[in-house]
Design a protein around this motif. Structure first.
Motif, PDB file in Angstrom:
ATOM      1  N   GLY A  40      -7.355   7.293  -1.052  1.00 25.10           N
ATOM      2  CA  GLY A  40      -6.186   7.752  -1.786  1.00 25.10           C
ATOM      3  C   GLY A  40      -5.091   6.728  -1.974  1.00 25.10           C
ATOM      4  N   VAL A  41      -5.382   5.453  -1.693  1.00 30.23           N
ATOM      5  CA  VAL A  41      -4.395   4.399  -1.917  1.00 30.23           C
ATOM      6  C   VAL A  41      -5.015   3.306  -2.788  1.00 30.23           C
ATOM      7  CG1 VAL A  41      -3.105   4.814   0.210  1.00 30.23           C
ATOM      8  CG2 VAL A  41      -5.030   3.220   0.224  1.00 30.23           C
ATOM      9  N   PRO A  42      -4.195   2.566  -3.546  1.00 28.80           N
ATOM     10  CA  PRO A  42      -4.732   1.506  -4.407  1.00 28.80           C
ATOM     11  C   PRO A  42      -5.393   0.396  -3.597  1.00 28.80           C
ATOM     12  CG  PRO A  42      -2.443   2.021  -4.967  1.00 28.80           C
ATOM     13  CD  PRO A  42      -2.732   2.699  -3.682  1.00 28.80           C
ATOM     14  N   ARG A  43      -6.435  -0.193  -4.170  1.00 26.91           N
ATOM     15  CA  ARG A  43      -7.099  -1.327  -3.536  1.00 26.91           C
ATOM     16  C   ARG A  43      -6.295  -2.599  -3.768  1.00 26.91           C
ATOM     17  NH1 ARG A  43     -10.602  -1.097   0.255  1.00 26.91           N
ATOM     18  NH2 ARG A  43     -11.443  -3.101  -0.429  1.00 26.91           N
ATOM     19  N   GLY A  44      -6.350  -3.508  -2.784  1.00 30.01           N
ATOM     20  CA  GLY A  44      -5.634  -4.767  -2.885  1.00 30.01           C
ATOM     21  C   GLY A  44      -6.380  -5.796  -3.708  1.00 30.01           C
ATOM     22  N   ASP A  45      -5.700  -6.904  -4.014  1.00 32.86           N
ATOM     23  CA  ASP A  45      -6.274  -7.960  -4.849  1.00 32.86           C
ATOM     24  C   ASP A  45      -6.566  -9.229  -4.052  1.00 32.86           C
ATOM     25  OD1 ASP A  45      -3.725  -8.839  -4.318  1.00 32.86           O
ATOM     26  OD2 ASP A  45      -3.249  -9.405  -6.384  1.00 32.86           O
ATOM     27  N   GLY A  46      -6.589  -9.111  -2.723  1.00 33.67           N
ATOM     28  CA  GLY A  46      -6.869 -10.284  -1.894  1.00 33.67           C
ATOM     29  C   GLY A  46      -5.665 -11.143  -1.583  1.00 33.67           C
ATOM     30  N   VAL A  88       3.536   1.282   1.456  1.00 30.91           N
ATOM     31  CA  VAL A  88       3.231  -0.149   1.401  1.00 30.91           C
ATOM     32  C   VAL A  88       2.092  -0.415   0.417  1.00 30.91           C
ATOM     33  CG1 VAL A  88       2.287  -2.092   2.719  1.00 30.91           C
ATOM     34  CG2 VAL A  88       4.097  -0.671   3.710  1.00 30.91           C
ATOM     35  N   ALA A  89       1.034   0.385   0.469  1.00 31.22           N
ATOM     36  CA  ALA A  89      -0.108   0.192  -0.436  1.00 31.22           C
ATOM     37  C   ALA A  89       0.322   0.316  -1.886  1.00 31.22           C
ATOM     38  CB  ALA A  89      -1.206   1.204  -0.119  1.00 31.22           C
ATOM     39  N   ASN A  90       1.132   1.302  -2.180  1.00 34.62           N
ATOM     40  CA  ASN A  90       1.554   1.513  -3.571  1.00 34.62           C
ATOM     41  C   ASN A  90       2.544   0.459  -4.036  1.00 34.62           C
ATOM     42  OD1 ASN A  90       0.443   4.173  -4.822  1.00 34.62           O
ATOM     43  ND2 ASN A  90       0.908   4.723  -2.702  1.00 34.62           N
ATOM     44  N   ARG A  91       3.412  -0.007  -3.166  1.00 36.20           N
ATOM     45  CA  ARG A  91       4.369  -1.037  -3.556  1.00 36.20           C
ATOM     46  C   ARG A  91       3.681  -2.385  -3.760  1.00 36.20           C
ATOM     47  NH1 ARG A  91       9.065  -0.126  -5.791  1.00 36.20           N
ATOM     48  NH2 ARG A  91      10.248  -1.659  -4.590  1.00 36.20           N
ATOM     49  N   LEU A  92       2.721  -2.715  -2.904  1.00 42.19           N
ATOM     50  CA  LEU A  92       1.968  -3.959  -3.095  1.00 42.19           C
ATOM     51  C   LEU A  92       1.195  -3.914  -4.412  1.00 42.19           C
ATOM     52  CD1 LEU A  92       0.555  -4.623   0.492  1.00 42.19           C
ATOM     53  CD2 LEU A  92       2.491  -5.739  -0.617  1.00 42.19           C
ATOM     54  N   HIS A 115      -2.742  -4.617  10.617  1.00 47.22           N
ATOM     55  CA  HIS A 115      -3.570  -5.746  10.194  1.00 47.22           C
ATOM     56  C   HIS A 115      -4.955  -5.270   9.772  1.00 47.22           C
ATOM     57  CE1 HIS A 115      -5.946  -9.460  10.611  1.00 47.22           C
ATOM     58  NE2 HIS A 115      -4.810 -10.141  10.533  1.00 47.22           N
ATOM     59  N   ILE A 116      -5.573  -4.430  10.589  1.00 44.70           N
ATOM     60  CA  ILE A 116      -6.904  -3.887  10.283  1.00 44.70           C
ATOM     61  C   ILE A 116      -6.883  -3.093   8.984  1.00 44.70           C
ATOM     62  CG2 ILE A 116      -8.611  -2.167  11.036  1.00 44.70           C
ATOM     63  CD1 ILE A 116      -7.938  -3.030  13.921  1.00 44.70           C
ATOM     64  N   TRP A 117      -5.844  -2.284   8.822  1.00 44.77           N
ATOM     65  CA  TRP A 117      -5.746  -1.434   7.631  1.00 44.77           C
ATOM     66  C   TRP A 117      -5.561  -2.267   6.359  1.00 44.77           C
ATOM     67  CZ3 TRP A 117      -1.253  -0.674   4.561  1.00 44.77           C
ATOM     68  CH2 TRP A 117      -1.387   0.300   3.571  1.00 44.77           C
ATOM     69  N   LEU A 118      -4.712  -3.273   6.407  1.00 37.03           N
ATOM     70  CA  LEU A 118      -4.510  -4.121   5.228  1.00 37.03           C
ATOM     71  C   LEU A 118      -5.810  -4.797   4.802  1.00 37.03           C
ATOM     72  CD1 LEU A 118      -1.080  -5.755   6.141  1.00 37.03           C
ATOM     73  CD2 LEU A 118      -1.526  -4.334   4.131  1.00 37.03           C
ATOM     74  N   GLU A 119      -6.572  -5.265   5.771  1.00 40.16           N
ATOM     75  CA  GLU A 119      -7.860  -5.887   5.458  1.00 40.16           C
ATOM     76  C   GLU A 119      -8.821  -4.856   4.875  1.00 40.16           C
ATOM     77  OE1 GLU A 119     -10.438  -9.344   7.569  1.00 40.16           O
ATOM     78  OE2 GLU A 119      -9.876  -7.645   8.826  1.00 40.16           O
TER      79      GLU A 119
END
Length: 295
Positions: A80-86, A283-287, A106-110
């Protein structure tokens, strides 16, 4: 602006309170009860000193509930959160904390697709100016070199203040700065925290002597850390400030940017914001919003 106090007429209270300074407004709130601001929470003005916050620290014992709720939330598992771009995300711990307690973050961001970095500062009980010069600048340089992109900073409490200062010093290298319960507008904290900070200040002065300024680790220091912290950030750096009104460590009014769309309130404790599912979702949505703005 409407100020609501039980047992008092609104027009009487508004006439008395609306002209008060932010510090006086906070004092009134402590004496009379909750202030209901019809226009939303207000950021306190920057202050050049430190003060004791009239808050109850016992609430912080509930931070364990934040940890339990985090592991029960789909957000922690990347749902339910956007995926990161690395992109690189540097995590900076709070006062007396180390990188270790940010391990879940840290684990969650990765997990959601970012490249997280620990700050490498050890225990955050040192001159913030020296930490930036000797540790964090190297961390950001490495993160930027390895990803080829601007770096995101996420700081908890004092770590958030350090993050904002770094963003002020290196705007061309920073994509966004997110603070979690960080009183970057003034050191207004529980008495226990202020006393602990005085102990650390004494240690710094004994250890470094003339290498640091006489007012080091106080709100009156004139170092680059505080100078940069009090500057407006570049328009190229996205700001996010996350706070909780039930903070038992610092006065939450000093944790706000005051800018529309940048301040986010969550339930929980000061300590628990590092383990808070609502914080992780924000944090996920703002990033992800930073990524969209680059396109």
């Amino acid at each position: 602006m409407t100020i609501v106090f039980p047992g008092f007429a609104a027009d009487q209270i508004n006439a008395f309170v609306c002209g008060a300074t932010p510090a006086r407004r906070w004092a009134i709130e402590c004496e009379w009860g909750e202030v209901s601001l019809a226009s939303g929470p207000q950021a306190a003005a920057f202050r050049q000193d430190q003060a004791e916050a009239k808050i109850s620290i016992w609430k912080e014992a509930l931070f364990a509930a934040d940890i339990l709720l985090l592991h029960a939330s789909p957000v922690f598992y990347g749902l339910g959160v956007p995926r990161g771009d690395g992109s690189a995300v540097v995590l900076i711990p709070g006062f007396l904390g180390s990188d270790a307690y940010l391990g879940q973050f840290h684990i969650w961001l990765e997990r959601i697709g970012y490249k997280p970095y620990y700050s490498g500062i050890g225990v955050n009980a040192e001159c913030s100016n020296l930490l930036i010069q000797r540790k964090l600048n190297a961390c950001i340089d490495r993160a930027r070199a390895e990803t080829g992109r601007k770096v995101h900073l996420v700081g908890h409490s004092l770590g958030g203040m350090i993050a904002r200062s770094m963003a002020g010093q290196r705007p061309s290298d920073i994509a966004s700065v997110t603070t979690l319960a960080a009183p970057f507008r003034g050191t207004v904290a529980h008495r226990t925290v202020l006393l602990a900070a005085e102990v650390v200040r004494g240690y710094i002065l004994r250890r470094h002597g003339s290498q640091v300024l006489p007012m080091c680790y106080s709100a009156r220091c004139t170092c680059n850390f505080l100078d940069s912290l009090r500057r407006d950030l570049s328009d190229s750096v996205m700001e996010t400030a996350i706070y909780t009104r039930t903070d038992g460590i610092v006065d939450w009014h000093y944790c706000l940017t005051g800018q529309e769309g940048c301040d986010f309130e969550v339930p929980g404790t000061h300590i628990g914001l590092a383990f808070n599912a609502s914080v992780y979702a924000i944090v996920a949505n703002r990033l992800a919003q930073v990524e969209l703005q680059k396109r």
